[in-house]
Design a protein around this motif. Structure first.
Motif, short mmCIF file in Angstrom:
data_model
loop_
_atom_site.label_atom_id
_atom_site.label_comp_id
_atom_site.label_asym_id
_atom_site.label_seq_id
_atom_site.Cartn_x
_atom_site.Cartn_y
_atom_site.Cartn_z
N GLU A 1 8.63 0.66 0.08
CA GLU A 1 9.79 1.55 -0.10
C GLU A 1 10.71 1.07 -1.22
N GLN A 2 10.96 -0.22 -1.31
CA GLN A 2 11.86 -0.73 -2.34
C GLN A 2 11.27 -0.62 -3.74
N LEU A 3 9.99 -0.95 -3.87
CA LEU A 3 9.35 -0.87 -5.18
C LEU A 3 8.86 0.54 -5.51
N GLN A 4 8.76 1.38 -4.49
CA GLN A 4 8.27 2.74 -4.67
C GLN A 4 6.87 2.76 -5.29
N CYS A 5 5.96 1.98 -4.70
CA CYS A 5 4.59 1.94 -5.20
C CYS A 5 3.67 1.46 -4.08
N TRP A 6 2.37 1.65 -4.30
CA TRP A 6 1.38 1.17 -3.36
C TRP A 6 1.10 -0.31 -3.62
N CYS A 7 1.00 -1.10 -2.55
CA CYS A 7 0.87 -2.56 -2.72
C CYS A 7 -0.29 -3.12 -1.90
N LEU A 8 -0.93 -4.15 -2.46
CA LEU A 8 -1.95 -4.93 -1.79
C LEU A 8 -1.66 -6.41 -2.02
N ASN A 9 -2.04 -7.24 -1.07
CA ASN A 9 -1.82 -8.68 -1.21
C ASN A 9 -3.03 -9.33 -1.90
N PHE A 10 -2.87 -9.63 -3.18
CA PHE A 10 -3.93 -10.29 -3.94
C PHE A 10 -3.73 -11.80 -4.01
N ASN A 11 -2.76 -12.32 -3.26
CA ASN A 11 -2.49 -13.77 -3.24
C ASN A 11 -2.25 -14.34 -4.63
N GLY A 12 -1.50 -13.59 -5.44
CA GLY A 12 -1.11 -14.05 -6.76
C GLY A 12 -2.15 -13.87 -7.84
N ARG A 13 -3.31 -13.33 -7.52
CA ARG A 13 -4.38 -13.19 -8.50
C ARG A 13 -4.23 -11.93 -9.36
N VAL A 14 -3.40 -11.00 -8.97
CA VAL A 14 -3.16 -9.77 -9.73
C VAL A 14 -1.67 -9.63 -9.95
N VAL B 1 -0.30 -7.14 -12.51
CA VAL B 1 0.07 -5.89 -13.19
C VAL B 1 -0.42 -4.72 -12.35
N ALA B 2 0.48 -3.76 -12.09
CA ALA B 2 0.10 -2.58 -11.32
C ALA B 2 -0.86 -1.72 -12.13
N SER B 3 -1.92 -1.25 -11.48
CA SER B 3 -2.91 -0.42 -12.15
C SER B 3 -3.70 0.36 -11.11
N VAL B 4 -4.10 1.58 -11.48
CA VAL B 4 -4.92 2.40 -10.58
C VAL B 4 -6.30 1.78 -10.41
N LYS B 5 -6.68 0.88 -11.30
CA LYS B 5 -7.99 0.23 -11.23
C LYS B 5 -8.05 -0.88 -10.19
N ASN B 6 -6.91 -1.41 -9.77
CA ASN B 6 -6.89 -2.53 -8.83
C ASN B 6 -7.46 -2.12 -7.46
N PHE B 7 -8.26 -2.99 -6.87
CA PHE B 7 -8.80 -2.69 -5.54
C PHE B 7 -9.24 -3.97 -4.84
N GLN B 8 -9.40 -3.86 -3.53
CA GLN B 8 -10.02 -4.88 -2.69
C GLN B 8 -11.07 -4.20 -1.82
N LEU B 9 -12.26 -4.80 -1.74
CA LEU B 9 -13.33 -4.24 -0.94
C LEU B 9 -13.54 -5.09 0.31
N VAL B 10 -13.63 -4.40 1.44
CA VAL B 10 -13.92 -5.05 2.72
C VAL B 10 -15.07 -4.28 3.37
N ALA B 11 -15.66 -4.88 4.41
CA ALA B 11 -16.75 -4.23 5.12
C ALA B 11 -16.23 -3.03 5.90
N SER B 12 -16.99 -1.94 5.88
CA SER B 12 -16.61 -0.76 6.65
C SER B 12 -16.66 -1.06 8.14
N VAL B 13 -15.87 -0.33 8.89
CA VAL B 13 -15.78 -0.57 10.33
C VAL B 13 -17.13 -0.38 11.00
N GLU B 14 -17.97 0.53 10.46
CA GLU B 14 -19.28 0.79 11.06
C GLU B 14 -20.16 -0.44 11.05
#
Length: 406
Positions: A326-339, A341-354
């Motif tokens: 809410e304060q930054l008005q953007c979507w956020c992920l915890n990259f533990n300091g490795r990222v 710069v905000a970008s639509v290209k940023n992502f994290q992949l995890v195993a699907s629930v299935e």
């Protein structure tokens, strides 16, 4: 002479042999590939025959090589291990026994390590440099922004636009990314909209792999290779980006189906396929490791291979959903300091629930993360059960233009 002195002398002597071999091997001149391989072999053999370590007792030799492998765990000192493996067949076999797979050791040593699953329970940190002028992408191991050191070069990819799709040709050589090159190891292909991608390996990831056939025989840069080599593109993964028909703002949604990795690999004790050597490589020229490629299989039909119909038993990855700040008005992920710069290209992949059994929490463990840290510089961190080659190809899909997803 102490054992420490012996090790230092061997490093110096075989380091010079390795440098001579590399200078010839990567084309410091205008020799053809066959001439370069022959000259490379003669340089190493002559130098070895003249050295004083040729007749070392097997017990002492193994002890010395084990100490070299244990002491040089990072690059560039790790090149001493590769140099020792390139001395002769006997030394090579010993080094192959000593050097453990990437999953166990956590160290990238030989080129085949790029096709092996990453380390368990820890992310292997890499980064990608993009060159927009010639549409090339370089993968490196390690990043030190305080110096000009680029780190250890791993892979290179070049973007090739076609009328109905886009190809990213991936190579072990930073100077030659053509399919006819001996260092070509695979490619990434997209559909016209940039919403579906297929990763192809240059060799079968397992004994039951099926090649994608095509009548096309054209190779990039009009290069052809030996007909003795195994033919075909082997699909190893499919990537899909969710359509954004209404054009609403928000993060991309992606899913990856890993064709050759079982879903059980993310469970405790699970196992993923591990390649131990490149097929049909010339062992006498190790560690130059020529990787051959046969006739191109240029036309693949995305509609003939339904993405979500092959999920049973295969590992499925999805991007981790970001949270709205809410304060930054953007979507956020915890990259533990490795990222940074905000970008639509940023992502994290995890195993699907299935893929996760009831009561387990492994599906929130990040298997691959990718994000921007500067102009044309991106971090890429991955771990078991995917390889550096697969992770690099997945990240390349994020660079591609997505007409229907933005």
């Amino acid at each position: 002479m102490s054992l420490k002195s012996i090790i230092q002398d061997m490093k110096g002597e075989f380091g010079s042999i390795s440098r001579k071999g590399f200078n010839v091997r990567f084309g410091q001149g205008t020799l053809s590939r066959s001439h370069r391989v022959v000259q490379d072999s003669s340089v190493s053999i002559d130098a070895f025959n003249q050295c004083c370590w040729a007749n070392m007792p097997a017990e002492i030799l193994r002890d010395v090589l084990m100490r070299i492998e244990a002491s040089d765990i990072t690059w560039p000192p790790r090149k001493n291990v590769v140099a020792c493996a390139g001395v002769c067949r006997n030394w090579r076999e010993i080094m192959k026994e000593i050097v453990k797979t990437l999953e166990i050791s956590g160290n990238l040593t030989f080129p085949i390590s790029l096709k092996q699953p990453g380390p368990r329970n820890s992310l292997l940190q890499c980064y990608i440099k993009r060159n927009c002028s010639n549409q090339t992408y370089y993968l490196y191991l390690g990043l030190n922004q305080s110096t000009n050191d680029n780190g250890k070069f791993l892979l290179m990819a070049r973007k090739c636009r076609r009328p109905t799709c886009t190809d990213y040709i991936i190579s072990l050589n930073g100077d030659d990314v053509s399919k006819g090159s001996g260092t070509y190891i695979g490619k990434l292909r997209s559909n016209f909209l940039g919403t579906k991608f297929t990763i192809y390996d240059s060799q079968p990831p397992n004994s039951g792999a099926k090649v994608t056939k095509s009548c096309s025989t054209r190779l990039m840069n009009m290069k052809r290779v030996s007909p003795r080599v195994l033919a075909g593109n082997y699909p190893v993964a499919h990537i899909s980006y969710e359509l954004n028909v209404l054009g609403s703002r928000g993060p991309r949604r992606m899913q990856c189906i890993m064709d050759d990795i079982p879903a059980s690999s993310i469970e405790p004790g699970g196992v993923a396929p591990t390649q131990t050597e490149f097929l049909l490589s010339n062992l006498d020229t190790f560690p130059s490791l020529p990787f051959f490629r046969s006739k191109s299989t240029r036309a693949e039909n995305f509609q003939s291979q339904p993405l979500f119909g092959q999920r049973d038993g295969m590992l499925a990855l999805r991007n981790k959903a970001p949270r709205w700040h809410e304060q930054l008005q953007c979507w956020c992920l915890n990259f533990n300091g490795r990222v940074t710069v905000a970008s639509v290209k940023n992502f994290q992949l995890v195993a699907s629930v299935e893929n996760v059994a009831a009561g387990q929490e492994q599906h929130e463990n990040v298997i691959l993360q990718f994000g921007k840290v500067g102009k044309d510089i991106f971090t890429m961190d991955y771990q078991y059960p995917i390889s550096a080659f697969q992770a690099f190809a997945i990240c390349l899909s994020s660079f591609d233009t997505k007409i229907a997803c933005e």
